[in-house]
Write a protein that holds these residues in place. Structure first.
Motif, short mmCIF file in Angstrom:
data_model
loop_
_atom_site.label_atom_id
_atom_site.label_comp_id
_atom_site.label_asym_id
_atom_site.label_seq_id
_atom_site.Cartn_x
_atom_site.Cartn_y
_atom_site.Cartn_z
N SER A 21 0.83 -1.20 0.00
CA SER A 21 0.00 0.00 0.00
C SER A 21 0.86 1.26 0.00
N LEU A 22 0.28 2.31 -0.55
CA LEU A 22 0.94 3.61 -0.63
C LEU A 22 0.30 4.57 0.35
N THR A 23 1.07 5.55 0.81
CA THR A 23 0.52 6.62 1.63
C THR A 23 0.40 7.85 0.74
N LEU A 24 -0.82 8.08 0.24
CA LEU A 24 -1.07 9.21 -0.64
C LEU A 24 -1.36 10.45 0.19
N ASP A 25 -0.93 11.59 -0.31
CA ASP A 25 -1.25 12.86 0.35
C ASP A 25 -2.75 13.08 0.24
N PRO A 26 -3.44 13.24 1.36
CA PRO A 26 -4.90 13.41 1.32
C PRO A 26 -5.33 14.57 0.42
N GLY A 27 -6.19 14.25 -0.52
CA GLY A 27 -6.79 15.27 -1.38
C GLY A 27 -5.87 15.89 -2.42
N PHE A 28 -4.59 15.49 -2.49
CA PHE A 28 -3.70 16.10 -3.49
C PHE A 28 -3.63 15.26 -4.75
N VAL A 29 -4.16 15.80 -5.81
CA VAL A 29 -3.98 15.25 -7.15
C VAL A 29 -4.04 16.44 -8.10
N THR A 30 -3.16 16.43 -9.08
CA THR A 30 -3.16 17.47 -10.10
C THR A 30 -3.12 16.78 -11.45
N HIS A 31 -3.42 17.52 -12.50
CA HIS A 31 -3.34 16.92 -13.81
C HIS A 31 -2.96 17.95 -14.86
N PHE A 32 -2.46 17.45 -15.97
CA PHE A 32 -2.24 18.28 -17.15
C PHE A 32 -2.54 17.44 -18.38
N ASP A 33 -2.95 18.12 -19.42
CA ASP A 33 -3.31 17.47 -20.68
C ASP A 33 -2.25 17.79 -21.73
N TYR A 34 -2.06 16.86 -22.65
CA TYR A 34 -1.11 17.05 -23.74
C TYR A 34 -1.48 16.10 -24.88
N ILE A 35 -0.86 16.30 -26.02
CA ILE A 35 -1.01 15.39 -27.15
C ILE A 35 0.16 14.42 -27.10
N SER A 36 -0.12 13.13 -27.04
CA SER A 36 0.94 12.13 -26.96
C SER A 36 1.69 12.03 -28.28
N GLY A 37 2.81 11.35 -28.25
CA GLY A 37 3.61 11.16 -29.46
C GLY A 37 2.84 10.45 -30.56
N SER A 38 1.83 9.68 -30.16
CA SER A 38 1.00 8.97 -31.16
C SER A 38 -0.23 9.78 -31.56
N GLY A 39 -0.30 11.05 -31.08
CA GLY A 39 -1.40 11.93 -31.47
C GLY A 39 -2.66 11.81 -30.64
N ARG A 40 -2.61 11.10 -29.53
CA ARG A 40 -3.79 10.92 -28.68
C ARG A 40 -3.90 12.05 -27.66
N ASN A 41 -5.14 12.37 -27.30
CA ASN A 41 -5.38 13.32 -26.21
C ASN A 41 -5.07 12.60 -24.90
N ALA A 42 -4.04 13.06 -24.21
CA ALA A 42 -3.58 12.39 -22.99
C ALA A 42 -3.76 13.30 -21.78
N ARG A 43 -3.96 12.68 -20.65
CA ARG A 43 -4.02 13.39 -19.37
C ARG A 43 -3.18 12.62 -18.37
N GLN A 44 -2.27 13.34 -17.70
CA GLN A 44 -1.52 12.74 -16.61
C GLN A 44 -2.08 13.25 -15.30
N TYR A 45 -2.50 12.31 -14.44
CA TYR A 45 -2.88 12.61 -13.08
C TYR A 45 -1.66 12.34 -12.21
N THR A 46 -1.25 13.32 -11.43
CA THR A 46 -0.07 13.18 -10.57
C THR A 46 -0.51 13.29 -9.11
N PHE A 47 -0.12 12.29 -8.33
CA PHE A 47 -0.48 12.18 -6.92
C PHE A 47 0.74 12.44 -6.05
N GLY A 48 0.53 13.00 -4.88
CA GLY A 48 1.59 13.13 -3.88
C GLY A 48 1.68 11.85 -3.08
N VAL A 49 2.90 11.34 -2.90
CA VAL A 49 3.12 10.08 -2.19
C VAL A 49 4.26 10.26 -1.19
#
Length: 145
Positions: free
Chosen positions: A82-110
């Motif tokens: 199990s991981l200890t995630l920072d309560p309530g912290f998640v951020t994201h950003f969108d980009y176009i992947s190298g294959s041309g797909r609409n991508a979103r990265q969700y980043t969590f604090g751990v």
């Protein structure tokens, strides 16, 4: 599904679907003592070889964000369990992947909690940086394509 850390994972998936995202990526800001873990990709890696990055990677079909995060951290830095995630912290950003797909990265604090870092073959080094030192890193803001 709302986690103990206060994340509504189903809502994060639904938000991405609503926004036309076709590729999901997860990342982790692993932190300890005011510092953040940065990994160095192998120079021989065909995907962004030699750069520094946060632990991150693509979400597999049928996988939820937290399962993907656990898998990526196991693969990239050897963490299991199990991981200890920072309560309530998640951020994201969108980009176009190298294959041309609409991508979103969700980043969590751990939280690190002294766990050993065991690098995968795709990484050759790691270091801990204070947020003010991140400008001296060549870390990129994108995950897998």
């Amino acid at each position: 599904m709302t986690t103990a850390s206060g994340f509504d994972i189903q809502q994060l998936h639904a938000d991405a679907d609503r926004d036309g995202i076709t590729k999901l990526v997860v990342g982790a800001i692993v932190h300890a003592g005011g510092q953040v873990l940065i990994l160095r990709r192998s120079a021989e890696d065909t995907f962004m070889g030699g750069i520094e990055e946060l632990p991150s990677g693509g979400v597999e079909p049928g996988e939820n964000l937290l399962t993907a995060l656990e898998r990526e951290l196991a693969e990239e830095i050897g963490w299991t369990g199990s991981l200890t995630l920072d309560p309530g912290f998640v951020t994201h950003f969108d980009y176009i992947s190298g294959s041309g797909r609409n991508a979103r990265q969700y980043t969590f604090g751990v939280s690190h909690h002294g766990r050993p870092i065991v690098l995968s073959a795709e990484h050759t080094a790691y270091r801990w940086l204070r947020p003010a030192e991140l400008a001296d890193s060549d870390a990129r803001p994108t995950g897998d394509v």
